[in-house]
Design a protein around this motif. Structure first.
Motif, PDB file in Angstrom:
ATOM      1  N   GLY A  98     107.047 -12.536 -35.694  1.00 28.85           N
ATOM      2  CA  GLY A  98     105.737 -12.616 -35.044  1.00 28.85           C
ATOM      3  C   GLY A  98     105.507 -11.534 -34.016  1.00 28.85           C
ATOM      4  O   GLY A  98     106.440 -10.821 -33.613  1.00 28.85           O
ATOM      5  N   THR A  99     104.249 -11.408 -33.567  1.00 32.33           N
ATOM      6  CA  THR A  99     103.864 -10.318 -32.665  1.00 32.33           C
ATOM      7  C   THR A  99     104.296 -10.557 -31.223  1.00 32.33           C
ATOM      8  O   THR A  99     104.110  -9.688 -30.374  1.00 32.33           O
ATOM      9  CB  THR A  99     102.336 -10.094 -32.686  1.00 32.33           C
ATOM     10  OG1 THR A  99     101.706 -11.361 -32.527  1.00 32.33           O
ATOM     11  CG2 THR A  99     101.885  -9.453 -33.985  1.00 32.33           C
ATOM     12  N   ALA A 100     104.869 -11.743 -30.924  1.00 29.32           N
ATOM     13  CA  ALA A 100     105.365 -11.982 -29.566  1.00 29.32           C
ATOM     14  C   ALA A 100     106.860 -11.718 -29.464  1.00 29.32           C
ATOM     15  O   ALA A 100     107.430 -11.759 -28.375  1.00 29.32           O
ATOM     16  CB  ALA A 100     105.069 -13.420 -29.148  1.00 29.32           C
ATOM     17  N   LYS A 133     108.035 -18.551 -40.994  1.00 26.58           N
ATOM     18  CA  LYS A 133     108.938 -19.350 -40.148  1.00 26.58           C
ATOM     19  C   LYS A 133     108.979 -18.762 -38.743  1.00 26.58           C
ATOM     20  O   LYS A 133     108.937 -17.538 -38.589  1.00 26.58           O
ATOM     21  CB  LYS A 133     110.371 -19.332 -40.712  1.00 26.58           C
ATOM     22  CG  LYS A 133     110.529 -20.096 -42.001  1.00 26.58           C
ATOM     23  CD  LYS A 133     112.002 -20.104 -42.414  1.00 26.58           C
ATOM     24  CE  LYS A 133     112.170 -20.708 -43.807  1.00 26.58           C
ATOM     25  NZ  LYS A 133     113.510 -20.481 -44.354  1.00 26.58           N
ATOM     26  N   GLU A 134     109.095 -19.633 -37.735  1.00 24.56           N
ATOM     27  CA  GLU A 134     109.282 -19.173 -36.351  1.00 24.56           C
ATOM     28  C   GLU A 134     110.758 -18.946 -36.126  1.00 24.56           C
ATOM     29  O   GLU A 134     111.547 -19.892 -36.113  1.00 24.56           O
ATOM     30  CB  GLU A 134     108.764 -20.240 -35.379  1.00 24.56           C
ATOM     31  CG  GLU A 134     107.322 -20.027 -35.024  1.00 24.56           C
ATOM     32  CD  GLU A 134     107.015 -20.421 -33.590  1.00 24.56           C
ATOM     33  OE1 GLU A 134     107.909 -20.335 -32.728  1.00 24.56           O
ATOM     34  OE2 GLU A 134     105.870 -20.823 -33.363  1.00 24.56           O
ATOM     35  N   ILE A 135     111.133 -17.686 -35.949  1.00 20.09           N
ATOM     36  CA  ILE A 135     112.557 -17.347 -35.817  1.00 20.09           C
ATOM     37  C   ILE A 135     112.773 -16.611 -34.503  1.00 20.09           C
ATOM     38  O   ILE A 135     112.030 -15.680 -34.169  1.00 20.09           O
ATOM     39  CB  ILE A 135     113.014 -16.493 -37.019  1.00 20.09           C
ATOM     40  CG1 ILE A 135     112.843 -17.302 -38.325  1.00 20.09           C
ATOM     41  CG2 ILE A 135     114.461 -16.042 -36.847  1.00 20.09           C
ATOM     42  CD1 ILE A 135     112.987 -16.488 -39.590  1.00 20.09           C
ATOM     43  N   ALA A 136     113.789 -17.045 -33.747  1.00 22.78           N
ATOM     44  CA  ALA A 136     114.087 -16.456 -32.434  1.00 22.78           C
ATOM     45  C   ALA A 136     115.079 -15.301 -32.595  1.00 22.78           C
ATOM     46  O   ALA A 136     115.894 -15.296 -33.517  1.00 22.78           O
ATOM     47  CB  ALA A 136     114.673 -17.516 -31.517  1.00 22.78           C
ATOM     48  N   PRO A 137     115.039 -14.309 -31.679  1.00 27.38           N
ATOM     49  CA  PRO A 137     116.031 -13.224 -31.712  1.00 27.38           C
ATOM     50  C   PRO A 137     117.444 -13.756 -31.440  1.00 27.38           C
ATOM     51  O   PRO A 137     117.616 -14.715 -30.682  1.00 27.38           O
ATOM     52  CB  PRO A 137     115.580 -12.301 -30.575  1.00 27.38           C
ATOM     53  CG  PRO A 137     114.150 -12.623 -30.334  1.00 27.38           C
ATOM     54  CD  PRO A 137     114.018 -14.090 -30.641  1.00 27.38           C
TER      55      PRO A 137
END
Ligand code: MN
Length: 318
Positions: A98-100, A133-137
């Motif tokens: 995502g862009t954030a 999917k929302e994936i974190a670094p």
């Protein structure tokens, strides 16, 4: 099944020969979610050479996947990780989606006085992340991977499941990566090669990258830095890819399920659309906090600048 032979474009990057196999223009550009494939080295560095020195750069919507064959590379990232990667290990960095979200990192050959090895041989891959999917670094080093020998062939499972083994590497879409080395014959050989059957998973695409020696598939010979690309496999579970591999050969089997969206690549960014790529260029060059940072004081490294997306940027498969 559709079979393509892809040949790498080889460049010299700071004294290191780098063979880029993916992206490969004029052809389908992915193996499942594997979207970038470089074979770096082998290279030996002299006493007065710095080796690999890659400045601070960002990534988005992808994982960088480093499979180390020889030498040592020091990784530093904006999450605060500092990790040396050594042979037979995987470094896996996830940029998030995502862009954030985003991440930035540097990669260096360590100074001569801190390591006995002053060479480099690695396979550097990118895995496109599923953007629904929302994936974190995150960042992980995997020092121990499943390794076994069967019928004179040495296998290491870098990611996924194969032959009853499971790799610890984190995945966000189904993938497999297997390093295969064919041992020299123990007796005077009656043949120069060995037949190997590689069982496949249903719904996967496959690529076999030759690192050393020769691999023959359907009568066609593939040599170092050539890729056998197998798409539209329509395979049943556990059907096999049958190859002949020369004694002493070394290759990597990559497989994966295609993502449900397009994979666009510009510079160090991956996205499903052009707007996302453009936003990443703007954000990185404006030092947006989504990418974090690293203190480069006292290092020979600099912060790299993202090139603007050209007006005539082409979509894959368009
Ligand atoms: Mn990178």
């Amino acid at each position: 099944m559709s079979v393509d032979k892809l040949t790498a474009i080889t460049k010299d990057v700071g004294g290191i020969p780098v063979a880029r196999v993916l992206p490969n223009k004029g052809n389908k550009r992915t193996i499942g979610a594997w979207c970038f494939l470089d074979h770096a080295g082998p290279a030996e560095f002299g006493d007065d050479e710095m080796g690999l020195q890659v400045g601070l750069h960002p990534h988005t919507n992808l994982q960088t996947f480093t499979w180390m064959l020889s030498g040592e590379v020091l990784h530093k990232d904006s999450l605060g990780n500092e990790q040396a990667i050594r042979p037979k290990q995987v470094n896996l960095m996830t940029a998030g989606t995502g862009t954030a979200k985003g991440i930035s990192h540097t990669e260096q050959t360590p100074p001569r006085n801190t390591t006995p090895s002053h060479d480099l041989h690695a396979v550097q891959l990118w895995i496109a992340l599923p953007m629904d999917k929302e994936i974190a670094p995150s960042f992980y080093n995997y020092p121990t991977l499943p390794t076994w020998e069967q019928d004179g062939v040495s296998y290491t499972l870098t990611t996924g499941e194969f032959a009853g083994y499971t790799s610890p590497a984190v995945q966000y879409s189904p993938l497999v990566g297997i390093d295969v080395q064919v041992n020299p014959p123990t007796h005077p050989a009656t043949a120069s090669s060995k037949k190997i059957d590689i069982p496949v998973q249903a719904n996967f695409e496959y690529g076999i990258l030759v690192i050393k020696g020769e691999v023959t598939f359907q009568g066609e010979v593939y040599v170092a830095d050539e890729l056998i690309l197998l798409t539209e496999c329509n395979a049943e579970q556990n059907q096999a890819i049958s190859i002949e591999a020369s004694f002493g050969s070394h290759f990597m089997v990559l497989g994966g399920e295609p993502l449900p969206h397009k994979t666009l690549i510009w510079w160090n960014f991956v996205d499903k659309d052009i707007e996302g790529l453009k936003q990443s260029v703007i954000d990185w060059n404006a030092e947006h906090p989504r990418f974090g940072s690293i203190d480069l004081t006292g290092t020979p490294l600099r912060r790299l600048v993202a090139p603007e997306l050209p007006e005539n940027f082409k979509l894959p498969n368009a």
